[in-house]
Design a protein around this motif. Structure first.
Motif, short mmCIF file in Angstrom:
data_model
loop_
_atom_site.label_atom_id
_atom_site.label_comp_id
_atom_site.label_asym_id
_atom_site.label_seq_id
_atom_site.Cartn_x
_atom_site.Cartn_y
_atom_site.Cartn_z
N ALA A 7 0.83 -1.21 0.00
CA ALA A 7 0.00 0.00 0.00
C ALA A 7 0.86 1.25 0.00
CB ALA A 7 -0.93 0.00 1.21
N ASN A 8 1.94 1.23 0.76
CA ASN A 8 2.83 2.38 0.81
C ASN A 8 3.50 2.59 -0.54
OD1 ASN A 8 4.01 4.56 2.14
ND2 ASN A 8 5.84 3.38 2.61
N ARG A 9 3.92 1.49 -1.21
CA ARG A 9 4.52 1.63 -2.54
C ARG A 9 3.51 2.24 -3.50
NH1 ARG A 9 6.94 -3.25 -1.46
NH2 ARG A 9 5.27 -4.40 -2.50
N LEU A 117 -12.68 14.63 8.62
CA LEU A 117 -13.61 15.22 9.57
C LEU A 117 -13.25 16.68 9.89
CD1 LEU A 117 -15.99 14.84 11.56
CD2 LEU A 117 -14.33 13.95 13.21
N ASP A 118 -11.95 16.96 9.96
CA ASP A 118 -11.50 18.31 10.32
C ASP A 118 -11.48 19.27 9.12
OD1 ASP A 118 -9.23 17.49 8.90
OD2 ASP A 118 -7.94 17.40 10.68
N GLY A 119 -11.87 18.79 7.95
CA GLY A 119 -11.95 19.65 6.77
C GLY A 119 -10.66 19.80 6.00
N TYR A 120 -9.56 19.35 6.56
CA TYR A 120 -8.29 19.42 5.84
C TYR A 120 -8.23 18.31 4.80
CZ TYR A 120 -6.54 22.74 9.32
OH TYR A 120 -6.36 23.84 10.11
N PRO A 121 -7.40 18.47 3.77
CA PRO A 121 -7.27 17.40 2.77
C PRO A 121 -6.48 16.22 3.34
CG PRO A 121 -5.76 19.20 2.28
CD PRO A 121 -6.60 19.65 3.45
N VAL A 122 -6.56 15.09 2.65
CA VAL A 122 -5.74 13.94 3.02
C VAL A 122 -4.35 14.16 2.43
CG1 VAL A 122 -7.64 12.30 3.22
CG2 VAL A 122 -6.49 12.60 1.02
N TRP A 123 -3.37 13.45 2.98
CA TRP A 123 -2.00 13.60 2.55
C TRP A 123 -1.76 12.84 1.26
CZ3 TRP A 123 1.71 16.64 4.76
CH2 TRP A 123 1.37 17.23 5.98
N SER A 124 -0.99 13.44 0.39
CA SER A 124 -0.59 12.78 -0.86
C SER A 124 0.91 12.54 -0.82
CB SER A 124 -0.93 13.67 -2.07
OG SER A 124 -0.08 14.80 -2.10
N ARG A 125 1.38 11.78 -1.74
CA ARG A 125 2.82 11.51 -1.85
C ARG A 125 3.58 12.81 -2.09
NH1 ARG A 125 7.18 9.45 -0.08
NH2 ARG A 125 8.76 9.08 -1.63
N GLU A 126 3.02 13.68 -2.92
CA GLU A 126 3.67 14.96 -3.21
C GLU A 126 3.81 15.79 -1.93
OE1 GLU A 126 1.00 13.83 -5.03
OE2 GLU A 126 2.15 13.19 -6.76
N ASP A 127 2.77 15.76 -1.09
CA ASP A 127 2.83 16.49 0.18
C ASP A 127 3.94 15.92 1.07
OD1 ASP A 127 0.59 18.12 -0.48
OD2 ASP A 127 -0.77 16.55 0.22
N ASP A 128 4.06 14.59 1.09
CA ASP A 128 5.11 13.97 1.89
C ASP A 128 6.50 14.35 1.39
OD1 ASP A 128 3.49 12.71 3.75
OD2 ASP A 128 3.39 10.84 2.63
N LEU A 129 6.65 14.42 0.07
CA LEU A 129 7.94 14.84 -0.48
C LEU A 129 8.26 16.27 -0.09
CD1 LEU A 129 7.74 13.22 -4.03
CD2 LEU A 129 9.16 12.48 -2.09
#
Length: 160
Positions: A7-9, A117-129
């Motif tokens: 899943a992480n890959r 729930l908090d209205g923020y987006p979910v994390w993407s790979r680009e965000d992690d980079l």
């Protein structure tokens, strides 16, 4: 726990050239509307409480390569519960946890509604980079996008 690596890959290799995150239309649907009937936190009322998957608990640093079997078993039970509740496969549920920093309540709501729930987006790979960069301007942009608390949680999640 080979599924977590798979899943992480997939999470890391997903190509989304923008900040667009999953919408309810992209999640498997149960009632044809992209939403699930009932209380969004109904799965949490079965004893899961405000759990966080063991990998997301920053204060519980691992001292060896083998996770505590009771924590691994609890994580497996939570994932199994979500697979049954949302009629989703293991990979989909695991990716939802990765996108929500391992937070059970946030993942449950995300699987119900297609957003956090908090209205923020979910994390993407680009965000992690971007998070890995040692740049205050980049960090400030991430804080503006996700909130300071979510950025701190994500840093702890990525380190675990």
């Amino acid at each position: 726990m080979g599924i977590f690596e798979a899943a992480n890959r997939e999470f890391e290799s997903s190509e989304s050239g923008s900040d667009i995150t999953d919408t309810p239309d992209e999640l498997p649907m149960q009632n044809g509307e992209g939403m699930f009937p009932g209380d969004p936190a109904s799965g949490l009322k079965t004893g899961l409480g405000n759990c966080v998957l063991p990998a997301a608990q920053g204060e519980n640093k691992r001292t060896n390569a083998c996770p505590d079997s009771s924590k691994a078993e609890e994580a497996a039970q939570i994932i199994q519960h979500f697979m049954e509740e949302f009629h989703m496969d293991l990979l989909t549920v695991t990716q939802a946890f990765l996108k929500n920093s391992g937070e059970v309540e946030a993942t449950s709501y995300y699987l119900h509604a297609g957003q956090r729930l908090d209205g923020y987006p979910v994390w993407s790979r680009e965000d992690d980079l971007e998070l890995q960069k040692d740049d205050e301007d980049v960090r400030s942009k991430l804080i503006a996008k996700f909130g300071a608390e979510n950025v701190a949680r994500r840093v702890a999640f990525r380190k675990s």
